[in-house]
Motif scaffolding. Structure first.
Motif, short mmCIF file in Angstrom:
data_model
loop_
_atom_site.label_atom_id
_atom_site.label_comp_id
_atom_site.label_asym_id
_atom_site.label_seq_id
_atom_site.Cartn_x
_atom_site.Cartn_y
_atom_site.Cartn_z
N SER A 176 0.84 -1.20 0.00
CA SER A 176 0.00 0.00 0.00
C SER A 176 0.87 1.25 0.00
CB SER A 176 -0.92 -0.01 1.23
OG SER A 176 -1.81 1.09 1.21
N PRO A 177 1.63 1.47 -1.08
CA PRO A 177 2.61 2.56 -1.08
C PRO A 177 2.01 3.94 -0.88
CG PRO A 177 2.33 1.63 -3.29
CD PRO A 177 1.65 0.71 -2.35
N GLY A 178 0.73 4.12 -1.23
CA GLY A 178 0.10 5.43 -1.06
C GLY A 178 -0.39 5.72 0.35
N SER A 179 -0.19 4.78 1.26
CA SER A 179 -0.67 4.97 2.63
C SER A 179 0.03 6.14 3.31
CB SER A 179 -0.44 3.69 3.45
OG SER A 179 -0.76 3.90 4.81
N ARG A 180 -0.67 6.75 4.24
CA ARG A 180 -0.10 7.82 5.07
C ARG A 180 0.24 7.31 6.47
NH1 ARG A 180 -4.25 10.31 2.02
NH2 ARG A 180 -5.78 9.94 3.67
N ARG A 181 0.37 5.98 6.57
CA ARG A 181 0.61 5.37 7.88
C ARG A 181 1.92 4.59 7.94
NH1 ARG A 181 -5.59 3.08 9.02
NH2 ARG A 181 -6.63 5.09 8.64
N HIS A 182 2.85 4.94 7.09
CA HIS A 182 4.16 4.28 7.11
C HIS A 182 5.01 4.91 8.21
CE1 HIS A 182 2.97 2.51 3.33
NE2 HIS A 182 3.07 3.65 2.66
N ILE A 183 4.77 4.54 9.44
CA ILE A 183 5.37 5.24 10.58
C ILE A 183 6.03 4.24 11.52
CG2 ILE A 183 4.87 6.57 12.68
CD1 ILE A 183 2.68 8.00 11.07
N ILE A 184 7.24 4.59 11.99
CA ILE A 184 7.92 3.89 13.07
C ILE A 184 8.01 4.87 14.23
CG2 ILE A 184 10.05 2.78 13.82
CD1 ILE A 184 10.56 2.13 10.83
N GLU A 185 7.45 4.50 15.36
CA GLU A 185 7.32 5.40 16.51
C GLU A 185 8.07 4.84 17.71
OE1 GLU A 185 7.07 8.26 18.59
OE2 GLU A 185 5.67 8.60 16.93
N GLY A 186 8.84 5.68 18.37
CA GLY A 186 9.58 5.25 19.55
C GLY A 186 9.05 5.77 20.86
N TRP A 187 8.11 6.74 20.81
CA TRP A 187 7.67 7.44 22.02
C TRP A 187 6.51 6.68 22.66
CZ3 TRP A 187 10.19 11.29 24.38
CH2 TRP A 187 9.53 12.01 25.38
N ASN A 188 6.86 5.66 23.43
CA ASN A 188 5.86 4.88 24.16
C ASN A 188 5.69 5.50 25.54
OD1 ASN A 188 4.34 3.00 25.56
ND2 ASN A 188 5.37 1.23 24.67
N VAL A 189 4.65 6.29 25.70
CA VAL A 189 4.46 7.07 26.92
C VAL A 189 4.45 6.18 28.15
CG1 VAL A 189 2.89 8.64 28.13
CG2 VAL A 189 3.21 8.87 25.66
N ALA A 190 3.87 5.00 28.05
CA ALA A 190 3.73 4.12 29.21
C ALA A 190 5.07 3.60 29.71
CB ALA A 190 2.82 2.94 28.87
N GLU A 191 6.12 3.65 28.87
CA GLU A 191 7.40 3.05 29.26
C GLU A 191 8.54 4.06 29.33
OE1 GLU A 191 6.70 -1.55 27.97
OE2 GLU A 191 8.11 -0.38 26.77
N LEU A 192 8.25 5.34 29.20
CA LEU A 192 9.32 6.34 29.20
C LEU A 192 10.15 6.29 30.47
CD1 LEU A 192 7.58 9.49 27.65
CD2 LEU A 192 9.08 7.84 26.51
N ASP A 193 9.48 6.12 31.62
CA ASP A 193 10.22 6.16 32.88
C ASP A 193 11.09 4.93 33.11
OD1 ASP A 193 8.20 4.35 33.33
OD2 ASP A 193 7.50 5.23 35.21
N GLN A 194 10.96 3.93 32.25
CA GLN A 194 11.80 2.74 32.35
C GLN A 194 13.03 2.84 31.44
OE1 GLN A 194 9.43 -0.95 31.96
NE2 GLN A 194 7.62 0.35 32.14
N MET A 195 13.11 3.87 30.63
CA MET A 195 14.19 4.02 29.66
C MET A 195 15.34 4.83 30.25
SD MET A 195 11.97 4.98 26.27
CE MET A 195 10.44 4.11 25.85
N ALA A 196 16.58 4.43 29.92
CA ALA A 196 17.74 5.21 30.34
C ALA A 196 17.66 6.62 29.78
CB ALA A 196 19.02 4.53 29.88
N LEU A 197 17.15 6.74 28.57
CA LEU A 197 16.95 8.04 27.92
C LEU A 197 15.76 7.90 26.99
CD1 LEU A 197 18.22 10.92 27.44
CD2 LEU A 197 19.31 9.91 25.41
#
Length: 318
Positions: A176-197
């Motif tokens: 589906s090359p025309g999709s607007r949902r080709h996204i890789i996201e790193g900002w998992n709000v639920a786990e931010l406090d478990q990350m070193a950064l």
């Protein structure tokens, strides 16, 4: 604090790297001086954009100081494994994540072990590395194993299968090359406090047009002197690998920064780098097509035409 004046005539059009130098100059001369999390202090602008055309093997590899592109490449390949422990990087001589677990170890144990000795122990002692080398659910974990939960009728949740965002994007670009949902996201709000950064380069979006794969990287926080040269290379590298995997030509790499800053203790680096001019046109060749985007090895990448100025050392803010 005294400020060195950077001659405006040093910044101009031509080589695509001038965009980076112009951004550096603007932040240093016009940025808002701020107190930051590290206590060092920054000068900052909000909302910056750089654009690079990756046609014909071109890459945004900074030449006004040497950038260790193999180190950045090893880090990207590490992200794609989903690994969160620094030991695989340490065993390859990659040092860029060492300060965070070292600081945690010192704070939690009171053992004032020096950084080099801590890193050597990570390399030598698997049990020690398992306990103290982990960074929490940082980039790679979110990219290839984003946690999911299912809601039960009794009001509780059960853990589901993790989501491999990278694999999903590779598949959706093909189907589906025309999709607007080709996204890789790193900002998992639920786990931010478990990350070193929490993730700085947090969102990658891909776009297909005219048989070319474009990529936009949004970075919430960016250390322009030390971090951005790595981020530009790594983001464009991911785009190049993804383009090869889905049978498209690489297009435009667009970088966008939120809090885009320079640290006050990097003045010597900034003034020296802004005296220099871009002096080569580096190109990347990927010599092998693996079965998937997770199959690349460091020897698959060859950079030609890279003749940078000497490196400029500066401390990392932790």
């Amino acid at each position: 604090m005294a400020t060195a004046s950077i001659p405006s005539e040093l910044v101009g059009p031509g080589h695509p790297e001038w965009q980076y130098l112009d951004l550096m100059r603007r932040i240093w001369e016009e940025g808002s001086e701020r107190v930051d999390r590290t206590g060092i202090g920054t000068r900052s602008v909000f909302g910056a954009t750089l654009r690079f055309d990756l046609a014909d093997g071109a890459m945004p590899l900074i030449t006004t100081k040497r950038v260790y592109w193999k180190t950045a490449t090893r880090e990207m390949l590490w992200f794609l494994t989903g690994e969160t422990n620094i030991r695989p990087l340490v065993l390859q001589g990659v040092k860029i994540w060492n300060e965070w677990p070292h600081a945690r170890y010192v704070n939690e144990t009171g053992d004032e072990i020096v950084l080099d000795d801590f890193v050597q122990r990570i390399a030598d002692d698997e049990d020690f590395a398992e306990r103290w080398g982990d960074l929490g659910p940082v980039y790679g974990k979110q990219w290839v194993d984003w946690p999911t939960y299912r809601y039960r009728k009794d009001g509780t949740y059960e853990k589901g299968d993790g989501i491999n965002q990278v694999a999903r994007v590779a598949e959706s670009l093909k189907t589906s090359p025309g999709s607007r949902r080709h996204i890789i996201e790193g900002w998992n709000v639920a786990e931010l406090d478990q990350m070193a950064l929490p993730p700085c380069h947090k969102t990658y979006q891909f776009h297909v047009a005219g048989g070319r794969l474009n990529c936009l990287l949004y970075q919430r926080s960016c250390d322009v002197a030390l971090g951005l040269p790595f981020n530009l290379w790594s983001g464009a590298l991911l785009q190049r690998m993804m383009a090869q995997q889905v049978g498209l030509e690489p297009g435009e790499f667009v970088w966008m920064g939120g809090d885009t800053h320079l640290y006050l203790n990097h003045e010597h680096l900034i003034t020296e780098q802004l005296k220099r001019e871009p002096q080569s046109d580096p190109r990347l060749e990927i010599v092998r097509v693996p079965d998937s985007i997770f199959g690349y090895r460091i020897e698959d990448f060859i950079v030609q035409g890279y003749t940078p100025h000497p490196p400029i050392k500066a401390p990392v803010a932790v």
